[in-house]
Design an enzyme around this catalytic site. Structure first.
Site, mmCIF file in Angstrom:
data_model
loop_
_atom_site.group_PDB
_atom_site.id
_atom_site.type_symbol
_atom_site.label_atom_id
_atom_site.label_comp_id
_atom_site.label_asym_id
_atom_site.label_seq_id
_atom_site.Cartn_x
_atom_site.Cartn_y
_atom_site.Cartn_z
ATOM 1 C CE1 TYR A 91 20.778 -14.479 33.082
ATOM 2 C CE2 TYR A 91 18.539 -13.826 32.487
ATOM 3 C CZ TYR A 91 19.765 -13.533 33.060
ATOM 4 O OH TYR A 91 19.992 -12.305 33.615
ATOM 5 C CB CYS A 92 21.854 -20.880 34.680
ATOM 6 S SG CYS A 92 22.251 -22.146 33.457
ATOM 7 C CB ALA A 93 26.523 -19.342 33.924
ATOM 8 C CB SER A 99 18.785 -22.724 33.170
ATOM 9 O OG SER A 99 19.531 -23.442 32.209
ATOM 10 C CE1 TYR A 120 24.978 -11.399 31.216
ATOM 11 C CE2 TYR A 120 27.075 -12.568 31.125
ATOM 12 C CZ TYR A 120 26.360 -11.381 31.134
ATOM 13 O OH TYR A 120 27.042 -10.193 31.057
#
Length: 361
Positions: A91-93, A99, A120
């Protein structure tokens, strides 16, 4: 995806966090490891470019910054992690460009990984949803300072150790040698613990009676509200037993930790810690009370400098009798209508076991 996340968080499924280190430090998840696609400096450069020149220019700069050996090295970190953890999530933000790009690079290299589409942000939302709890599903373990609440708490099969998660004992003297986690990190770990409890359907959940703050960390407001309305089980012990337990926990055990961390500077650091803690309740003690306790603490430290820690019992006894016990008696009186049981450690443990037996039958 929501059910997948629930299962992954309950099982502590390993995760790859491709956000920058600065983001990870403030909002980490316990099962995640940080393998950023952009480091802090690169992220800042791309952010400035995005603001001034737009998304296309920012994407181009990102590809320029992360190419060649840099790209290969970061890709290899993800590959190694996935080879060791085939069920890993990434995952990323917000489930956006970072991602997607990481997943694409992995696919091009012949590896597949499940990407958290909402990033996230989605994980965080799921954890925040765990904080409102039905007070009827809780039991709150209360008791005077030094009564041994944590010892009883951690033996219960369905509990969350809030002070353990916060890395703080909850009182003015509760600071530990190691730092408390960031607020959001604490909230994330707490949310995961609540999610595991909800999934296990193991009522009641036992929590220690806490105020709004545990050290510098605050409990989520919905959980605070539930705890303030939940039934209380009051743990009792004699004054002498409580004083000895405080001496063991806050002096002997804590001194050992200071020695391990600070070596030759341990005594100075330990003295500073105790004096600062006492100073933090100076106004509540009043002038005479503070001066009396300060003198007792100074005498105790003078003895300890010669290897004798027994003098600390003097100021511990004084604080219990003149500060903590009167304050606790007042606070408990305000909660009297919520008390469902009182007893010593064995009696409380038996009561908790009986409650669980009845609920399970």
């Amino acid at each position: 995806m929501s059910e997948l996340l629930r299962t992954a968080l309950c099982r502590d499924t390993p995760m790859i966090d491709v956000r920058a280190p600065v983001e990870f430090a403030q909002t980490a998840l316990p099962a995640a490891q940080n393998f950023p696609i952009l480091n802090d400096d690169e992220r800042e450069q791309v952010g400035i470019c995005y603001k001034n020149e737009g998304q296309a220019a920012a994407a181009a700069l990102g590809h320029q910054l992360v190419s060649g050996e840099t790209k290969a090295r970061r890709l290899q970190e993800w590959v190694s992690f996935i080879e060791n953890h085939p069920d890993a999530l990434l995952y990323c933000a917000r489930g956006g460009m970072r991602s997607k790009l990481a997943t694409q690079w992995l696919n091009d290299a012949g590896y597949s990984v499940t990407r958290v589409e909402g990033g996230y942000k989605q994980i965080r939302q799921l954890l925040v949803e765990q904080y409102p709890v039905d007070p009827g599903r809780l039991l709150i373990l209360a008791g005077s300072t030094g009564v041994g609440k944590t010892e009883v708490l951690v033996q219960d099969p369905s509990h969350i150790d809030l002070e353990g998660l916060a890395n703080h004992r909850g009182s003015a003297f509760g600071t530990r040698v190691t730092m408390q986690p960031a607020q959001t990190v604490f909230e994330n770990v707490l949310g995961i613990q609540l999610l595991k409890w909800q999934s296990a359907d193991s009522d009641p959940l036992l929590l220690e009676d806490e105020g709004r703050l545990i050290g510098r960390l605050h409990l989520p407001l919905p959980l605070q509200a539930a705890m303030k309305a939940a039934p209380l089980v009051v743990l009792q012990a004699s004054f002498e037993a409580r004083a000895l337990r405080i001496h063991q926990d806050y002096i002997l055990d804590n001194w050992g930790r200071f020695e391990a961390v600070y070596n030759d500077d341990a005594f100075d650091k330990f003295s500073e810690y105790l004096l600062q803690a006492l100073n933090s309740i100076k106004k509540r003690l009043g002038g005479v009370g503070f001066e009396t306790c300060q003198n007792k603490l100074a005498d105790a430290l003078a003895l300890q400098s010669h290897g004798d820690t027994s003098g600390h019992l003097g100021w511990i006894d004084y604080l219990l009798a003149n500060y903590y016990d009167p304050m606790y008696a007042y606070q408990l009186n305000q909660k009297a209508q919520r008390i469902v049981f009182r007893g010593d450690a064995l009696e409380v443990s038996d009561y908790l076991a009986e409650v669980r037996t009845k609920l399970g039958s």
